[in-house]
Design a protein around this motif. Structure first.
Motif, short mmCIF file in Angstrom:
data_model
loop_
_atom_site.label_atom_id
_atom_site.label_comp_id
_atom_site.label_asym_id
_atom_site.label_seq_id
_atom_site.Cartn_x
_atom_site.Cartn_y
_atom_site.Cartn_z
N ALA A 194 0.87 6.96 -6.90
CA ALA A 194 -0.28 7.96 -7.08
C ALA A 194 -0.20 9.24 -6.70
O ALA A 194 -0.10 9.80 -8.13
CB ALA A 194 -1.37 7.61 -6.13
N PHE A 195 0.73 9.69 -5.96
CA PHE A 195 1.63 10.80 -5.44
C PHE A 195 2.34 11.74 -6.53
O PHE A 195 2.10 12.79 -7.48
CB PHE A 195 2.29 10.62 -4.46
CG PHE A 195 2.92 11.81 -3.91
CD1 PHE A 195 2.00 13.36 -3.42
CD2 PHE A 195 4.00 12.26 -4.62
CE1 PHE A 195 2.19 14.56 -2.98
CE2 PHE A 195 4.99 13.99 -3.38
CZ PHE A 195 3.49 14.33 -3.44
N GLU A 207 0.35 4.36 -2.46
CA GLU A 207 0.51 5.40 -2.17
C GLU A 207 1.58 6.42 -2.87
O GLU A 207 0.89 7.79 -3.85
CB GLU A 207 0.16 5.56 -1.14
CG GLU A 207 -1.32 5.99 -0.24
CD GLU A 207 -0.45 5.15 1.53
OE1 GLU A 207 -0.09 5.99 1.03
OE2 GLU A 207 -1.86 5.29 1.94
N LYS A 240 0.22 12.39 -9.54
CA LYS A 240 -0.26 13.34 -9.16
C LYS A 240 0.65 14.83 -9.37
O LYS A 240 0.16 15.74 -10.40
CB LYS A 240 -0.54 13.44 -7.56
CG LYS A 240 -1.51 14.09 -7.67
CD LYS A 240 -1.88 14.09 -6.38
CE LYS A 240 -3.04 15.67 -5.60
NZ LYS A 240 -3.24 15.78 -4.04
N HIS A 267 0.90 -0.87 -0.05
CA HIS A 267 -0.20 0.07 0.31
C HIS A 267 0.66 1.11 -0.11
O HIS A 267 0.34 1.93 -0.68
CB HIS A 267 -0.80 0.24 0.94
CG HIS A 267 -0.33 0.39 2.36
ND1 HIS A 267 0.50 -0.86 3.30
CD2 HIS A 267 -0.30 1.28 2.94
CE1 HIS A 267 0.52 -0.09 4.87
NE2 HIS A 267 0.56 1.19 4.62
N GLN A 268 1.99 1.56 0.35
CA GLN A 268 2.63 2.79 0.91
C GLN A 268 3.18 3.23 -0.84
O GLN A 268 3.51 4.05 -1.21
CB GLN A 268 3.89 1.88 1.45
CG GLN A 268 3.39 2.54 3.54
CD GLN A 268 5.05 1.99 3.84
OE1 GLN A 268 5.93 0.92 3.71
NE2 GLN A 268 4.98 2.23 5.00
#
Length: 78
Positions: free
Chosen positions: A55-56, A52, A59, A48-49
């Motif tokens: 995704a960052f 994330e 973005k 999950h890290q």
């Protein structure tokens, strides 16, 4: 006694650093102490890290692209 003492001191002065260097460069020592300590300080990433973080990054990439496109449009208008 003077020559024997000097020879003993020279042998001691040479063997101690060489022995310490040899001991500290053993692969077992490295694996046991250094790698374990590194894993304690920086544990391996979890799934999950990683998601994330990706995704960052995506973005931030989109923001940078939008900013560059806006700058190009401003330059074309001038």
């Amino acid at each position: 006694m003077g020559v024997k003492l000097e020879v003993f001191r020279m042998v001691l002065y040479l063997t101690f650093p060489v022995t310490m260097f040899w001991i500290s460069n053993q692969a077992e020592y490295f694996e046991e102490y250094v790698v374990k300590r590194k894993r304690e300080i920086c544990p391996p990433e979890r799934e999950h890290q990683r998601i994330e973080l990706e995704a960052f990054q995506e973005k931030m990439r989109r923001r940078r692209e939008e900013r560059l496109l806006a700058e190009e449009e401003n330059i074309k208008q001038i």
